[in-house]
Write a protein that holds these residues in place. Structure first.
Motif, PDB file in Angstrom:
ATOM      1  N   GLU A  45       0.813  -1.213   0.000  1.00 55.03           N
ATOM      2  CA  GLU A  45       0.000   0.000   0.000  1.00 55.03           C
ATOM      3  C   GLU A  45       0.851   1.270   0.000  1.00 55.03           C
ATOM      4  OE1 GLU A  45      -4.199  -1.295   1.994  1.00 55.03           O
ATOM      5  OE2 GLU A  45      -2.634  -0.623   3.356  1.00 55.03           O
ATOM      6  N   ARG A  46       0.407   2.235  -0.799  1.00 55.46           N
ATOM      7  CA  ARG A  46       1.076   3.528  -0.891  1.00 55.46           C
ATOM      8  C   ARG A  46       0.018   4.625  -0.946  1.00 55.46           C
ATOM      9  NH1 ARG A  46       4.358   0.216  -0.230  1.00 55.46           N
ATOM     10  NH2 ARG A  46       6.436  -0.030  -1.157  1.00 55.46           N
ATOM     11  N   GLN A  47       0.329   5.767  -0.379  1.00 55.47           N
ATOM     12  CA  GLN A  47      -0.614   6.886  -0.421  1.00 55.47           C
ATOM     13  C   GLN A  47      -0.578   7.558  -1.801  1.00 55.47           C
ATOM     14  OE1 GLN A  47       0.120  10.375   2.064  1.00 55.47           O
ATOM     15  NE2 GLN A  47      -2.049  10.495   2.556  1.00 55.47           N
ATOM     16  N   PHE A  48      -1.740   8.001  -2.237  1.00 53.93           N
ATOM     17  CA  PHE A  48      -1.874   8.768  -3.484  1.00 53.93           C
ATOM     18  C   PHE A  48      -3.115   9.636  -3.317  1.00 53.93           C
ATOM     19  CE2 PHE A  48      -3.313   9.722  -7.732  1.00 53.93           C
ATOM     20  CZ  PHE A  48      -2.167   9.829  -8.499  1.00 53.93           C
ATOM     21  N   ILE A  49      -2.912  10.940  -3.163  1.00 49.86           N
ATOM     22  CA  ILE A  49      -4.055  11.821  -2.914  1.00 49.86           C
ATOM     23  C   ILE A  49      -3.826  13.168  -3.596  1.00 49.86           C
ATOM     24  CG2 ILE A  49      -3.058  12.525  -0.681  1.00 49.86           C
ATOM     25  CD1 ILE A  49      -5.963  12.855   0.327  1.00 49.86           C
ATOM     26  N   LEU A  50      -4.831  13.631  -4.292  1.00 56.14           N
ATOM     27  CA  LEU A  50      -4.779  14.924  -4.964  1.00 56.14           C
ATOM     28  C   LEU A  50      -5.772  15.860  -4.285  1.00 56.14           C
ATOM     29  CD1 LEU A  50      -3.523  16.429  -7.486  1.00 56.14           C
ATOM     30  CD2 LEU A  50      -5.670  15.872  -8.651  1.00 56.14           C
ATOM     31  N   PRO A  72     -14.887   5.990 -10.910  1.00 58.43           N
ATOM     32  CA  PRO A  72     -15.197   7.402 -11.165  1.00 58.43           C
ATOM     33  C   PRO A  72     -16.331   7.939 -10.308  1.00 58.43           C
ATOM     34  CG  PRO A  72     -15.057   6.169 -13.220  1.00 58.43           C
ATOM     35  CD  PRO A  72     -15.016   5.168 -12.104  1.00 58.43           C
ATOM     36  N   ARG A  73     -17.250   7.059  -9.888  1.00 57.59           N
ATOM     37  CA  ARG A  73     -18.437   7.528  -9.168  1.00 57.59           C
ATOM     38  C   ARG A  73     -18.288   7.418  -7.658  1.00 57.59           C
ATOM     39  NH1 ARG A  73     -23.670   4.945 -11.972  1.00 57.59           N
ATOM     40  NH2 ARG A  73     -24.690   6.776 -11.122  1.00 57.59           N
ATOM     41  N   SER A  74     -17.094   7.066  -7.181  1.00 56.90           N
ATOM     42  CA  SER A  74     -16.940   6.931  -5.733  1.00 56.90           C
ATOM     43  C   SER A  74     -17.063   8.280  -5.045  1.00 56.90           C
ATOM     44  CB  SER A  74     -15.586   6.288  -5.387  1.00 56.90           C
ATOM     45  OG  SER A  74     -14.545   7.217  -5.566  1.00 56.90           O
ATOM     46  N   ARG A  75     -17.419   8.239  -3.793  1.00 59.80           N
ATOM     47  CA  ARG A  75     -17.682   9.458  -3.021  1.00 59.80           C
ATOM     48  C   ARG A  75     -16.482  10.404  -3.023  1.00 59.80           C
ATOM     49  NH1 ARG A  75     -16.927  10.015   2.429  1.00 59.80           N
ATOM     50  NH2 ARG A  75     -16.587   7.754   2.584  1.00 59.80           N
ATOM     51  N   SER A  79     -15.624  14.226  -8.012  1.00 65.77           N
ATOM     52  CA  SER A  79     -15.395  15.611  -8.416  1.00 65.77           C
ATOM     53  C   SER A  79     -14.040  15.823  -9.059  1.00 65.77           C
ATOM     54  CB  SER A  79     -15.545  16.543  -7.204  1.00 65.77           C
ATOM     55  OG  SER A  79     -14.619  16.181  -6.197  1.00 65.77           O
ATOM     56  N   ASN A  80     -12.984  15.143  -8.566  1.00 67.46           N
ATOM     57  CA  ASN A  80     -11.655  15.402  -9.113  1.00 67.46           C
ATOM     58  C   ASN A  80     -11.083  14.215  -9.868  1.00 67.46           C
ATOM     59  OD1 ASN A  80     -11.018  13.708  -6.983  1.00 67.46           O
ATOM     60  ND2 ASN A  80      -9.246  14.898  -6.311  1.00 67.46           N
ATOM     61  N   ILE A 130     -20.306  11.110 -20.615  1.00 61.96           N
ATOM     62  CA  ILE A 130     -19.296  12.117 -20.955  1.00 61.96           C
ATOM     63  C   ILE A 130     -18.056  11.942 -20.093  1.00 61.96           C
ATOM     64  CG2 ILE A 130     -18.781  14.597 -20.921  1.00 61.96           C
ATOM     65  CD1 ILE A 130     -21.817  15.014 -21.595  1.00 61.96           C
ATOM     66  N   LYS A 131     -18.250  11.756 -18.781  1.00 66.08           N
ATOM     67  CA  LYS A 131     -17.114  11.571 -17.868  1.00 66.08           C
ATOM     68  C   LYS A 131     -16.299  10.340 -18.232  1.00 66.08           C
ATOM     69  CE  LYS A 131     -18.263  13.867 -13.524  1.00 66.08           C
ATOM     70  NZ  LYS A 131     -18.647  13.704 -12.136  1.00 66.08           N
ATOM     71  N   LEU A 132     -16.986   9.239 -18.479  1.00 66.89           N
ATOM     72  CA  LEU A 132     -16.300   7.996 -18.813  1.00 66.89           C
ATOM     73  C   LEU A 132     -15.553   8.124 -20.131  1.00 66.89           C
ATOM     74  CD1 LEU A 132     -19.084   5.447 -17.804  1.00 66.89           C
ATOM     75  CD2 LEU A 132     -16.877   5.713 -16.668  1.00 66.89           C
ATOM     76  N   TYR A 133     -16.231   8.689 -21.126  1.00 69.93           N
ATOM     77  CA  TYR A 133     -15.626   8.818 -22.456  1.00 69.93           C
ATOM     78  C   TYR A 133     -14.404   9.730 -22.415  1.00 69.93           C
ATOM     79  CZ  TYR A 133     -15.188   9.656 -27.470  1.00 69.93           C
ATOM     80  OH  TYR A 133     -14.708   9.752 -28.752  1.00 69.93           O
TER      81      TYR A 133
END
Length: 256
Positions: A45-50, A72-75, A79-80, A130-133
């Motif tokens: 495990e490694r951290q990755f956060i924007l 993509p639809r996770s809480r 948004s980002n 649109i988001k997925l594409y």
């Protein structure tokens, strides 16, 4: 799995990504799997956060294949998601990634009745499409590849549980497009192993397409749960075909 491709970075070590990490590690791969926390329960495990356009990460695996299994639809990511993907693609390039594979969704296809394959037109008439594409295009422009996954099931994700007693905005005669977690993981390895010869986009969908009434009746019976209710009984098949990936020697081995 050959030794020359034994490094893997998995973005989003959640329900699918964590199991992918475990499978790869068991097969002798060097693995790093990301999540938002800097508390590690597993050695991969490694951290990755924007946050606020600032990327904080602990990824340092050179010459690896990257798999984006972030939903993509996770809480946390809705948004980002595009910015997270942009940051990941940039980082992967800096670490000399051998390839970048995006786990997308068959939700990118139109919701109208019909049979959909990798070559089907995508109208992008709703926000999710649109988001997925756009995410897919972002990866393809960087010479990456895309897997369009059907509805997922597997350990701790049983359809008979998550639809129990619900009102579903669909027809009872609509067919299901589903795939088991382990088939998805096997498909990911198949694409990586045939990276230079495979297509850029593959659907991953079990070849069985029972109606939703048939499918959920069986699943709810198995779980001892209440059947969902359907908006209609109109005949309206929307079927996504996942056979193209079998050209890589991959076979669907797990029932839905």
């Amino acid at each position: 799995m050959e030794n020359k491709i034994n490094k893997l970075v998995v973005l989003g070590a959640g329900w699918l990504g964590h199991t992918l990490c475990v499978n790869a590690q068991t097969a002798g791969w060097q693995v790093q799997g990301t999540h938002r926390s800097d508390v590690h329960k597993f050695d991969f495990e490694r951290q990755f956060i924007l946050e606020n356009d600032q990327l904080t990460h602990q990824i340092d695996l050179q010459d690896a294949y990257w798999v984006c299994a972030i939903a993509p639809r996770s809480r946390h990511n809705e948004s980002n998601y595009p910015d997270t993907l942009t940051a990941a693609l940039k980082l992967s390039k800096g670490l000399n990634a051998k390839g970048f594979l995006l786990c997308s969704s068959t939700g990118v296809y139109d919701q109208e009745p019909g049979v959909y394959s990798e070559s089907s037109d995508i109208s992008c008439t709703n926000e999710r499409q649109i988001k997925l594409y756009e995410a897919e295009e972002q990866v393809l422009e960087q010479d990456g590849k895309v897997l369009r996954l059907a509805g997922l099931l597997g350990p701790n994700r049983e359809p008979g549980r998550f639809v129990a007693g619900k009102e579903l905005n669909t027809s009872s005669e609509q067919v299901v497009n589903m795939v088991h977690q382990q088939d998805v993981i096997n498909a990911i390895f198949a694409v990586i192993e045939h990276w230079s010869v495979g297509q850029n986009i593959y659907n991953v969908v079990n070849p069985a397409h029972p109606t939703k009434a048939e499918y959920y009746a069986l699943k709810c019976l198995q779980q001892g749960s209440e059947m969902p209710r359907f908006a209609s009984d109109e005949k309206a098949e929307r079927k996504v075909i996942g056979s193209a990936i079998e050209a890589l020697g991959f076979t669907y081995q797990y029932g839905i």
